[in-house]
Design an enzyme around this catalytic site. Structure first.
Site, PDB file in Angstrom:
ATOM      1  N   SER A   1       0.824  -1.217   0.000  1.00  0.00           N
ATOM      2  CA  SER A   1       0.000   0.000   0.000  1.00  0.00           C
ATOM      3  C   SER A   1       0.855   1.262   0.000  1.00  0.00           C
ATOM      4  CB  SER A   1      -0.917  -0.010   1.234  1.00  0.00           C
ATOM      5  OG  SER A   1      -1.430   1.273   1.519  1.00  0.00           O
ATOM      6  N   THR A   2       0.667   2.070  -1.016  1.00  0.00           N
ATOM      7  CA  THR A   2       1.429   3.314  -1.140  1.00  0.00           C
ATOM      8  C   THR A   2       1.168   4.263   0.031  1.00  0.00           C
ATOM      9  OG1 THR A   2      -0.362   4.173  -2.529  1.00  0.00           O
ATOM     10  CG2 THR A   2       1.556   3.249  -3.653  1.00  0.00           C
TER      11      THR A   2
END
Length: 205
Positions: free
Chosen positions: A16-17
């Site tokens: 997840s960025t």
């Protein structure tokens, strides 16, 4: 009577960025508000699969993906964080998540998580590489050989699987997510401050 402080659980996914942005700032913010922090690694893959997705929604919807990377550039600049898009995206964070689950109640969890996120989104490196993960463990002073052996045991694999089930039970559908002691769910890096404030206001309710 001992005075307790509010606590929030930080649910994150290594692919997840926006979990990257949160992981790099959550400790200082939580400490400034007197909030305890639980690091909760999990996997979004099974949750996405239940919705019929086989990859990140940022890949499924190209316009959304393009916006996300540009937004991430802006947010990283504001936080003075390096940013490099890893290839492939999303990365396979299974082994990293198992390590974080194994370490999560000890002193090495937070530095391990930050170092992995930095390698992935700060340097664009492949976090599925066991040699990279072992090097991260060595760099933070953890017993790398023992940890890398332990995370291959069925008990650690089961713990991570149970964490995914717990996340689903809490209604978590994305990362980063924050859950307060009273079960309130907040989703997204931009909701971190609200989650901390809620935890303080509703502590002991």
């Amino acid at each position: 009577m001992a005075v307790t402080k509010p606590v929030i659980s930080f649910w994150f996914e290594f692919a997840s960025t926006y979990s990257y942005l949160t992981a790099m700032r959550i400790e200082a913010l939580a400490e400034s508000r007197g909030v305890g922090l639980k690091w909760r690694p999990f996997l979004l893959g099974p949750i996405f699969a239940a919705q019929g997705w086989t990859t990140s929604p940022f890949n499924i919807y190209p316009a959304k993906g393009s916006y996300m990377w540009r937004d991430l550039e802006r947010q990283a600049e504001l936080l003075s964080l390096p940013l490099a898009q890893p290839d492939p995206f999303p990365q396979n964070g299974l082994k990293a998540a198992r390590i974080a689950e194994y370490l999560r109640q000890g002193e090495w969890c937070a530095p391990f998580v930050r170092a992995v996120f930095h390698a992935e989104f700060g340097e664009g490196r492949d976090i599925s590489d066991p040699e990279l993960l072992a090097a991260v463990l060595i760099d933070i002073g953890a017993p790398a050989k023992d940890v890398m052996t332990a995370v291959e045991t069925q008990s650690v694999k089961d713990r991570l699987r149970e964490a995914v089930g717990e996340a689903q039970g809490l209604g978590i559908f994305g990362a980063p997510s924050f859950v307060t002691e009273d079960g309130e769910l907040f989703w997204g890096n931009d909701r971190l401050e609200q989650a901390l404030d809620w935890a303080v206001r509703h502590h002991g309710d």
